[in-house]
Design an enzyme around this catalytic site. Structure first.
Site, PDB file in Angstrom:
ATOM      1  N   TYR A  39       0.815  -1.214   0.000  1.00  0.00           N
ATOM      2  CA  TYR A  39       0.000   0.000   0.000  1.00  0.00           C
ATOM      3  C   TYR A  39       0.851   1.267   0.000  1.00  0.00           C
ATOM      4  CZ  TYR A  39      -4.010  -2.983   1.173  1.00  0.00           C
ATOM      5  OH  TYR A  39      -4.997  -3.941   1.168  1.00  0.00           O
ATOM      6  N   LYS A  92       3.798 -15.332   2.820  1.00  0.00           N
ATOM      7  CA  LYS A  92       3.768 -16.137   1.582  1.00  0.00           C
ATOM      8  C   LYS A  92       5.214 -16.436   1.194  1.00  0.00           C
ATOM      9  CE  LYS A  92       1.282 -18.085  -1.692  1.00  0.00           C
ATOM     10  NZ  LYS A  92       0.522 -19.324  -1.402  1.00  0.00           N
ATOM     11  N   ASP A 111      -2.798 -18.142   2.308  1.00  0.00           N
ATOM     12  CA  ASP A 111      -3.948 -18.879   1.772  1.00  0.00           C
ATOM     13  C   ASP A 111      -4.398 -19.971   2.744  1.00  0.00           C
ATOM     14  OD1 ASP A 111      -1.470 -19.995   1.245  1.00  0.00           O
ATOM     15  OD2 ASP A 111      -1.993 -20.742  -0.740  1.00  0.00           O
ATOM     16  N   ASP A 163      -5.164  -6.814   6.072  1.00  0.00           N
ATOM     17  CA  ASP A 163      -6.392  -6.174   5.607  1.00  0.00           C
ATOM     18  C   ASP A 163      -7.423  -7.233   5.239  1.00  0.00           C
ATOM     19  OD1 ASP A 163      -8.253  -4.375   4.669  1.00  0.00           O
ATOM     20  OD2 ASP A 163      -7.032  -3.622   3.024  1.00  0.00           O
ATOM     21  N   ASP A 168     -10.785  -8.776   7.781  1.00  0.00           N
ATOM     22  CA  ASP A 168     -12.165  -8.673   7.303  1.00  0.00           C
ATOM     23  C   ASP A 168     -12.837 -10.046   7.302  1.00  0.00           C
ATOM     24  OD1 ASP A 168     -12.020  -5.970   7.000  1.00  0.00           O
ATOM     25  OD2 ASP A 168     -11.969  -5.957   4.820  1.00  0.00           O
TER      26      ASP A 168
END
Length: 363
Positions: A143, A192, A224, A248, A252
């Site tokens: 970001y 990852k 994942d 993020d 959620d």
């Protein structure tokens, strides 16, 4: 008598409504626990664009830096969708995080007992309780990395860069390890590392840092797999630490497991005690002004403020316990079930205040 200076970023959509109720609850709590609060309003997001042309005026930064803590409602809405990317309401949100050095985002995913049936997961999967703390790095990663749009062989292309350095990873890692020490001494680091160099550095740094916290059990999951495990067996998690973009997404997901995004608070902290506190839901412009928004996530954000920035843990407990109590009988439309009383935004704030006023001996 202690006085705390709080900057209010009411924001857009339902932001002013829910912040208003949170302020009402904070004032009632202050009255009961012997401190006072002084408020300063500042602009962030779409309302700031309307008033000043930019989503984050320098005046807002200055007011926030001069305060003991910051309470944010929500920003954004379709009204500002035509703004260029660097002048959208969300750019103001990223900007204030960077300006205040808010590198650590704490997002608890908790199921309140009266809302257990609201979770999309079966009760046998959730177990007796779900209480996960997600620690998300907030000022680095993709970001905030280099980005651009260009033409490649006559085709439009774009890139965004995921970058972390050791100091950034260590800083968020210490927050997570310290949080794990105060809870169940179990930390899951999510990356990852099978694909990304930045994740391999992340894992290497977390492993090295873990030697300073021998009492904490550290394990690693690919992002994942973590997303899958959150819905398969959320009970296995206590504290999760991860990068900006992964945090993020995962926070959620965890919020929906808990039954309602309208119930979840968050804290964003810097290296001092200054923090910005906000609900994790959006500005919900479709219901703005209707008086039906759920203020409880913002009210619970005030509880986090009292706990992490203002060092008022008893006051924080009172708010959290009042919310748990009020949910047994009283609901806003988003969490309403038959047999409970459906109330407005203001009425929900009043109900929480009434419980705090009574100083109920919570269990």
């Amino acid at each position: 008598m202690k006085n705390y200076n709080i900057t209010l970023l009411r924001g857009d959509g339902i932001g002013p409504e829910i912040v208003g109720e949170a302020v009402k609850v904070l004032d009632k709590t202050a009255e009961k626990f012997g401190f006072t609060v002084t408020y300063t309003d500042a602009l962030l997001g779409g309302c700031a664009i309307d008033a000043t042309g930019v989503p984050l005026p320098q005046e807002t930064i200055d007011k926030c830096l001069a305060s003991d803590s910051v309470l944010l409602g929500a920003v954004g809405g379709p009204k500002w969708d035509t703004q260029p990317g660097n002048n959208r309401p969300e750019a103001g949100l990223l900007g204030i995080r960077g300006a205040l050095g808010l590198f650590a985002n704490l997002r608890p995913a908790v199921i309140f007992e009266p809302l257990r049936d609201a979770s999309p997961l079966r009760s046998d999967i959730i177990g007796d309780a779900m209480d996960i703390m997600i620690v998300r790095e907030l000022t680095g990663g993709i970001y905030f990395g280099k980005r651009g749009t260009f033409e490649e062989d006559g085709v439009k292309a774009a890139y965004d860069t995921e970058k972390y350095n050791v100091n950034e990873i260590e800083r968020i890692g210490r927050v997570a390890f310290d949080m794990a020490m105060k809870r169940n001494k179990k930390l899951t680091s999510v990356d990852k590392a099978n694909v990304l160099d930045s994740s391999r550095l992340w894992r290497e740094t977390m492993n090295r840092l873990s030697k300073e916290y021998p009492e904490v059990e550290l394990n690693h999951l690919y992002v994942d797999n973590c997303a899958m495990q959150l819905v398969r067996n959320p009970k296995q998690f206590d504290v999760i630490v991860t990068s900006n973009i992964f945090g993020d997404i995962l926070s959620d997901e965890a919020s929906m497991i808990s039954g309602s995004i309208g119930m979840l608070a968050s804290a964003s902290l810097n290296s001092s005690k200054l923090g910005m506190y906000e609900p994790i839901h959006g500005s919900a412009p479709d219901i703005a002004g209707l008086g039906i928004a759920n203020p409880l996530a913002t009210i619970l954000s005030v509880a986090m403020m009292l706990r992490y920035s203002l060092d008022e843990p008893a006051a924080a407990d009172a708010i959290e316990n009042a919310v748990a109590e009020v949910l047994k009988t009283t609901r806003t439309p988003d969490i309403y079930t038959e047999g409970t009383k459906k109330v407005s935004t203001v009425e929900m704030g009043d109900a929480v205040c009434a419980l705090i006023k009574k100083v109920i001996a919570y269990g």
